[in-house]
Design an enzyme around this catalytic site. Structure first.
Site, PDB file in Angstrom:
ATOM      1  N   THR A   9       0.845  -1.196   0.000  1.00 21.66           N
ATOM      2  CA  THR A   9       0.000   0.000   0.000  1.00 21.66           C
ATOM      3  C   THR A   9       0.878   1.244   0.000  1.00 21.66           C
ATOM      4  OG1 THR A   9      -0.100  -0.032   2.435  1.00 21.66           O
ATOM      5  CG2 THR A   9      -1.905  -1.095   1.227  1.00 21.66           C
ATOM      6  N   GLU A  17      -3.853   4.673   2.742  1.00 21.87           N
ATOM      7  CA  GLU A  17      -2.926   3.769   2.058  1.00 21.87           C
ATOM      8  C   GLU A  17      -3.621   3.183   0.842  1.00 21.87           C
ATOM      9  OE1 GLU A  17      -1.324   0.772   4.581  1.00 21.87           O
ATOM     10  OE2 GLU A  17      -1.262   2.066   6.334  1.00 21.87           O
TER      11      GLU A  17
HETATM   12  P1  ADP Z   1       5.207   0.768   3.440  1.00 27.87           P
HETATM   13  O1  ADP Z   1       4.948   0.360   4.859  1.00 27.87           O
HETATM   14  O2  ADP Z   1       6.482   1.567   3.280  1.00 27.87           O
HETATM   15  O3  ADP Z   1       4.014   1.481   2.862  1.00 27.87           O
HETATM   16  P2  ADP Z   1       4.452  -1.542   1.828  1.00 27.87           P
HETATM   17  O4  ADP Z   1       4.822  -2.966   2.083  1.00 27.87           O
HETATM   18  O5  ADP Z   1       3.006  -1.163   2.083  1.00 27.87           O
HETATM   19  O6  ADP Z   1       5.438  -0.612   2.633  1.00 27.87           O
HETATM   20  O7  ADP Z   1       4.832  -1.240   0.317  1.00 27.87           O
HETATM   21  C1  ADP Z   1       4.434  -0.021  -0.251  1.00 27.87           C
HETATM   22  C2  ADP Z   1       5.294   0.403  -1.429  1.00 27.87           C
HETATM   23  O8  ADP Z   1       5.316  -0.628  -2.414  1.00 27.87           O
HETATM   24  C3  ADP Z   1       4.689   1.617  -2.128  1.00 27.87           C
HETATM   25  O9  ADP Z   1       5.113   2.839  -1.515  1.00 27.87           O
HETATM   26  C4  ADP Z   1       5.223   1.463  -3.539  1.00 27.87           C
HETATM   27  O10 ADP Z   1       6.474   2.113  -3.661  1.00 27.87           O
HETATM   28  C5  ADP Z   1       5.410  -0.043  -3.702  1.00 27.87           C
HETATM   29  N1  ADP Z   1       4.400  -0.716  -4.532  1.00 27.87           N
HETATM   30  C6  ADP Z   1       4.708  -1.672  -5.466  1.00 27.87           C
HETATM   31  N2  ADP Z   1       3.597  -2.123  -6.080  1.00 27.87           N
HETATM   32  C7  ADP Z   1       2.540  -1.452  -5.543  1.00 27.87           C
HETATM   33  C8  ADP Z   1       1.121  -1.485  -5.787  1.00 27.87           C
HETATM   34  N3  ADP Z   1       0.591  -2.305  -6.706  1.00 27.87           N
HETATM   35  N4  ADP Z   1       0.330  -0.657  -5.050  1.00 27.87           N
HETATM   36  C9  ADP Z   1       0.884   0.164  -4.117  1.00 27.87           C
HETATM   37  N5  ADP Z   1       2.204   0.237  -3.845  1.00 27.87           N
HETATM   38  C10 ADP Z   1       3.053  -0.559  -4.536  1.00 27.87           C
HETATM   39 MG    MG Z   2       2.048   0.652   2.928  1.00 22.65          MG
END
Ligand code: ADP
Ligand code: MG
Length: 157
Positions: free
Chosen positions: A26, A90
């Site tokens: 997200t 998110e």
């Molecule tokens: P965080 O806790 O940093 O948000 P996540 O595990 O939720 O980590 O991963 C989010 C990141 O993954 C986003 O900021 C983006 O850079 C990347 N990402 C890759 N594919 C997607 C997708 N389909 N939708 C949203 N984010 C994605």
């Molecule tokens: Mg996230």
């Protein structure tokens, strides 16, 4: 709520609570982009369209497919990390990205409400519900009335 609701800002780091492990990364919007949601909507899961674009003057590793207007589901709620003093939004974009896009500009056009925030007894139950949310979102946005939003002037051509 008065849909569509428009949100935009650079993608922030979250708390790495394992969204990627859940098969559902997200992308987090910054706090200062949230007032349109805070003013108009209750917490829960929403659907709509999102677009990721390189911030001005930076080189991009995203493909033409990645920068399209794409369907998304968004979780909007209180952040337990900040003792529920702050809201977060998110966005999971229903598209396979080859790279992360932290710092990139993200626009979201929020079109409808799916369900309130729920508490889950297991990881499996949560994953199952997220999958259901994605189906609900895609079904809703398949309605002809929603097509026009993909080409909304809010998005970048
Ligand atoms: P965080 O806790 O940093 O948000 P996540 O595990 O939720 O980590 O991963 C989010 C990141 O993954 C986003 O900021 C983006 O850079 C990347 N990402 C890759 N594919 C997607 C997708 N389909 N939708 C949203 N984010 C994605
Ligand atoms: Mg996230």
């Amino acid at each position: 709520a008065p849909f569509p609701i428009k949100l935009s800002g650079p993608v922030q780091h979250g708390f790495g609570r394992g969204s990627k492990d859940l098969g559902c990364p997200t992308a987090n919007l910054p706090d200062d982009s949230l007032p349109p949601m805070i003013d108009a909507a209750k917490t829960g899961v929403y659907y709509g369209y999102a677009q990721v674009t390189p911030s001005q003057g930076t080189s991009s590793s995203l493909s033409d497919q990645d920068v399209c207007v794409l369907p998304m589901v968004m979780s909007f709620g209180w952040n337990p990390f900040y003792k529920n003093e702050r809201m977060t939004a998110e966005i999971h974009i229903m598209h396979e990205f080859k790279t992360d896009f932290y710092g990139y500009d993200m626009k979201a056009l929020v079109l409808g409400y799916i369900r309130p925030e729920l508490h889950y007894i297991s990881r499996e139950a949560l994953i199952e519900d997220i999958e259901f949310d994605k189906k609900v979102a895609l079904k809703s946005m398949a309605r002809p009335e929603y097509e026009k939003y993909m080409s909304d002037p809010f998005f970048t051509v």
